[in-house]
Scaffold this motif. Sequence first.
Motif, PDB file in Angstrom:
ATOM      1  N   GLU A  43       1.012  -0.954  -0.130  1.00 33.61           N
ATOM      2  CA  GLU A  43       0.085   0.090   0.169  1.00 33.61           C
ATOM      3  C   GLU A  43       0.357   1.385   0.212  1.00 33.61           C
ATOM      4  N   GLY A  44       1.832   1.213   0.653  1.00 33.03           N
ATOM      5  CA  GLY A  44       2.876   2.957   0.394  1.00 33.03           C
ATOM      6  C   GLY A  44       4.047   2.409   1.353  1.00 33.03           C
ATOM      7  N   PRO A  45       5.427   3.331   0.819  1.00 30.77           N
ATOM      8  CA  PRO A  45       6.680   2.596   2.373  1.00 30.77           C
ATOM      9  C   PRO A  45       5.891   2.322   3.816  1.00 30.77           C
ATOM     10  N   PHE A  46       6.812   1.442   3.807  1.00 27.25           N
ATOM     11  CA  PHE A  46       6.242   0.980   5.608  1.00 27.25           C
ATOM     12  C   PHE A  46       8.367   0.960   6.320  1.00 27.25           C
ATOM     13  N   ALA A  47       8.326   1.216   7.096  1.00 27.08           N
ATOM     14  CA  ALA A  47       9.556   1.021   7.900  1.00 27.08           C
ATOM     15  C   ALA A  47       9.129  -0.643   8.580  1.00 27.08           C
ATOM     16  N   LEU A  48      10.520  -1.145   8.573  1.00 28.45           N
ATOM     17  CA  LEU A  48      11.205  -2.125   9.894  1.00 28.45           C
ATOM     18  C   LEU A  48      11.249  -2.639  10.547  1.00 28.45           C
TER      19      LEU A  48
END
Length: 282
Positions: A44-49
Amino acid sequence: MENGGECQPTDRSRRSEVEFGRSILDKEAMADTGTRTLAEWLAEGPFALAMSSGFFSFYAHTGFLAALEDAALLPVRVSGSSAGALVGAAWAAGVDAAVLAAELERLERRDFWDPGLGPGLLRGELFRERIERFLKAETFDRCRVPAAVSVFDVLSRKTHVLETGRVGPAICASCAVPFLFHPVRIGGRSYFDGGILDRPGLAGMPAGTPRVLHHHIASRSPWRVSNEPPSRPGMLSFVIEGLPRSGPFRLEEGRRAFRIAREVTRRALGEPVRDGALAVRA
């Protein structure tokens, strides 16, 4: 063929039709309720891990990350403690999951076992040499995405977040399990394992980060009060239950944990996400 040459449905074909029907109904139900699969949530969009600590759980973290890499679902920021710091920061420093997996596959205890006098069994010099040898980016400012590593400051007895300077020493500090490794000195301060106070590996993840995927390694330590994954707005926790336990004398179990985590994560990408969490069995 009987009955004038007409084909009669077999049990297998009936089961296939039922399973196909269930698959369609499941997808329709997910669409009606707004439920998304893990892969859809990530896309859906940029994500952090963020990746948690866990004794020798860098095998499982690498398997998990390898599955994301295979699906071209990659984070724009990483944070972690201990094993999670090793895998996240190494990936940010240019080490693809497949390369790290190959490194772990051939890892033997003699590669990092260097006993020496001090406040811990191992000096940590072999471990540091091995880490720094395969990192492509030497410093945090050269990483492909922002990375943050949690460490435990021995003097202040608080969690510190390292996100500047050299990546290799920061990883080693975050992985310096008390009594197993000597503390790691950086900038005149001594650090131990980041998981001591920041087990989730979230201290280095800015509070306002809108979308965070958290890979939670469930602890089996008897002194842990709670084994529930952490929660915060915008974060999705992913847990693989029942992974093999590895350690310096159980490296083969670590290699098995890598293979299981990669395969389970691949399957989980098609599973629905509900209530900010997804737990699957190994």
